[in-house]
Design an enzyme around this catalytic site. Sequence first.
Site, PDB file in Angstrom:
ATOM      1  N   SER A  54       3.025  -1.815  10.496  1.00  0.00           N
ATOM      2  CA  SER A  54       4.460  -1.822  10.837  1.00  0.00           C
ATOM      3  C   SER A  54       5.175  -3.120  10.502  1.00  0.00           C
ATOM      4  O   SER A  54       6.127  -3.502  11.187  1.00  0.00           O
ATOM      5  CB  SER A  54       4.655  -1.492  12.326  1.00  0.00           C
ATOM      6  OG  SER A  54       4.277  -0.158  12.579  1.00  0.00           O
ATOM      7  N   HIS A  63      -9.799   1.295   4.749  1.00  0.00           N
ATOM      8  CA  HIS A  63      -8.537   1.580   5.447  1.00  0.00           C
ATOM      9  C   HIS A  63      -8.779   2.599   6.572  1.00  0.00           C
ATOM     10  O   HIS A  63      -9.533   3.540   6.405  1.00  0.00           O
ATOM     11  CB  HIS A  63      -7.488   2.111   4.467  1.00  0.00           C
ATOM     12  CG  HIS A  63      -6.108   2.068   5.045  1.00  0.00           C
ATOM     13  ND1 HIS A  63      -5.666   3.001   5.955  1.00  0.00           N
ATOM     14  CD2 HIS A  63      -5.098   1.177   4.885  1.00  0.00           C
ATOM     15  CE1 HIS A  63      -4.427   2.685   6.314  1.00  0.00           C
ATOM     16  NE2 HIS A  63      -4.053   1.593   5.680  1.00  0.00           N
ATOM     17  N   LYS A  95       0.044   4.247  -0.358  1.00  0.00           N
ATOM     18  CA  LYS A  95      -0.626   5.457   0.169  1.00  0.00           C
ATOM     19  C   LYS A  95      -0.369   6.626  -0.804  1.00  0.00           C
ATOM     20  O   LYS A  95      -0.319   6.392  -2.008  1.00  0.00           O
ATOM     21  CB  LYS A  95      -0.150   5.738   1.597  1.00  0.00           C
ATOM     22  CG  LYS A  95      -0.278   4.481   2.474  1.00  0.00           C
ATOM     23  CD  LYS A  95      -0.078   4.704   3.924  1.00  0.00           C
ATOM     24  CE  LYS A  95      -0.268   3.362   4.650  1.00  0.00           C
ATOM     25  NZ  LYS A  95      -0.267   3.471   6.083  1.00  0.00           N
ATOM     26  N   GLU A 102      -5.765  -4.697  10.530  1.00  0.00           N
ATOM     27  CA  GLU A 102      -4.758  -3.653  10.750  1.00  0.00           C
ATOM     28  C   GLU A 102      -5.114  -2.874  12.013  1.00  0.00           C
ATOM     29  O   GLU A 102      -5.932  -1.934  11.952  1.00  0.00           O
ATOM     30  CB  GLU A 102      -4.731  -2.673   9.578  1.00  0.00           C
ATOM     31  CG  GLU A 102      -4.332  -3.267   8.257  1.00  0.00           C
ATOM     32  CD  GLU A 102      -3.711  -2.222   7.326  1.00  0.00           C
ATOM     33  OE1 GLU A 102      -2.575  -2.425   6.908  1.00  0.00           O
ATOM     34  OE2 GLU A 102      -4.362  -1.204   7.047  1.00  0.00           O
ATOM     35  N   ASN A 145       0.867  -1.180   0.000  1.00  0.00           N
ATOM     36  CA  ASN A 145       0.000   0.000   0.000  1.00  0.00           C
ATOM     37  C   ASN A 145       0.900   1.225   0.000  1.00  0.00           C
ATOM     38  O   ASN A 145       1.477   1.575   1.025  1.00  0.00           O
ATOM     39  CB  ASN A 145      -0.902  -0.019   1.245  1.00  0.00           C
ATOM     40  CG  ASN A 145      -1.765   1.234   1.350  1.00  0.00           C
ATOM     41  OD1 ASN A 145      -1.782   2.062   0.421  1.00  0.00           O
ATOM     42  ND2 ASN A 145      -2.485   1.383   2.452  1.00  0.00           N
ATOM     43  N   GLY A 174       2.197   2.488  11.083  1.00  0.00           N
ATOM     44  CA  GLY A 174       3.207   3.550  11.041  1.00  0.00           C
ATOM     45  C   GLY A 174       3.884   3.855  12.365  1.00  0.00           C
ATOM     46  O   GLY A 174       4.589   4.855  12.489  1.00  0.00           O
ATOM     47  N   GLU A 223      -7.093   4.979   7.648  1.00  0.00           N
ATOM     48  CA  GLU A 223      -6.803   6.388   7.332  1.00  0.00           C
ATOM     49  C   GLU A 223      -8.014   7.053   6.677  1.00  0.00           C
ATOM     50  O   GLU A 223      -8.227   8.254   6.820  1.00  0.00           O
ATOM     51  CB  GLU A 223      -5.550   6.480   6.445  1.00  0.00           C
ATOM     52  CG  GLU A 223      -4.286   6.250   7.260  1.00  0.00           C
ATOM     53  CD  GLU A 223      -3.108   5.687   6.485  1.00  0.00           C
ATOM     54  OE1 GLU A 223      -3.139   5.681   5.243  1.00  0.00           O
ATOM     55  OE2 GLU A 223      -2.145   5.236   7.147  1.00  0.00           O
TER      56      GLU A 223
HETATM   57  P1  13P Z   1       2.775   0.663   7.758  1.00  0.00           P
HETATM   58  O1  13P Z   1       3.299  -0.653   7.224  1.00  0.00           O
HETATM   59  O2  13P Z   1       3.536   1.836   7.266  1.00  0.00           O
HETATM   60  O3  13P Z   1       2.602   0.609   9.239  1.00  0.00           O
HETATM   61  O4  13P Z   1       1.297   0.844   7.137  1.00  0.00           O
HETATM   62  C1  13P Z   1       0.411  -0.193   7.228  1.00  0.00           C
HETATM   63  C2  13P Z   1      -0.772   0.116   6.410  1.00  0.00           C
HETATM   64  O5  13P Z   1      -1.504   1.058   6.691  1.00  0.00           O
HETATM   65  C3  13P Z   1      -1.019  -0.713   5.225  1.00  0.00           C
HETATM   66  O6  13P Z   1      -2.297  -0.511   4.720  1.00  0.00           O
END
Ligand code: 13P
Length: 246
Positions: A207, A99, A13, A168, A11, A174, A101
């Site tokens: 992470s 997601h 982003k 997740e 991903n 993150g 976010e």
């Molecule tokens: P990170 O691997 O940067 O923690 O992000 C995970 C994520 O949001 C994947 O969709």
Amino acid sequence: MTNKYMYFVANWKMFGDLRTLNSLDSIIKFSNANKKNKLKIVYCPPNTLIRPLSKRLKKTKLEVGAQNCHENENYGAFTGSVNAGMLKNVGAKYIILGHSENRQSGETDKLINLKIKSAIKSGLKIIFCIGETLVEKKNKKTNQVLAKQINNGLKSIKNKSNIILAYEPVWSIGTGLIPKSNDLLKSVSFIKNRFGKKPPKILYGGSVNSNNVAQLKDIDIIDGFLIGGASQSSKKFIDIIKKTFN
Ligand code: 13P
């Protein structure tokens, strides 16, 4: 040595431009050379890169996905939006939906449910994200939150064959933190058990890196990983894959 089929979903982003695609040569080479491991690699770049990336990956085993879509399956006056069919049209085979976010910026379970339905109609495979916040975890609400997100997000969807779940935990994204193995096993089992005889594939995200993946892959009901930060470097991404199959 993991002997089962594993997903590695990148991903990206809101990262990456046309130049970033050059960095994928090494992962393409790695994937072409890798005959013995059962793996599925899916790159979910920003929408701007779906077309060029899918062209570049055409003769490879790597696939392309999108990160979100509008819930309307038809064209419409929705400035700045694209629907699932439009993403499929430019090369997406998968789509990440729900997601955290996007949930944090206002996406509700109901809206996610509409998006999943429209993506199914368009023929995309869905990577449906669920997970609890730190406060919910501290209040021992994890199972309750997961159950609600699953029930509402998949409401009145009978055929779930194109749906992959991604667990997740929001507090893990993150931050460098991952759940304790025992907690993770409990959550993934809880998710799996809600689906009865035909459970979906379940990925873990949050992470994931080459140092912690050995611990994560030991939970053998996990079918792969959804990877944010570490997926932007082909080297780190390949390291994660190698360590999964070690
Ligand atoms: P990170 O691997 O940067 O923690 O992000 C995970 C994520 O949001 C994947 O969709």
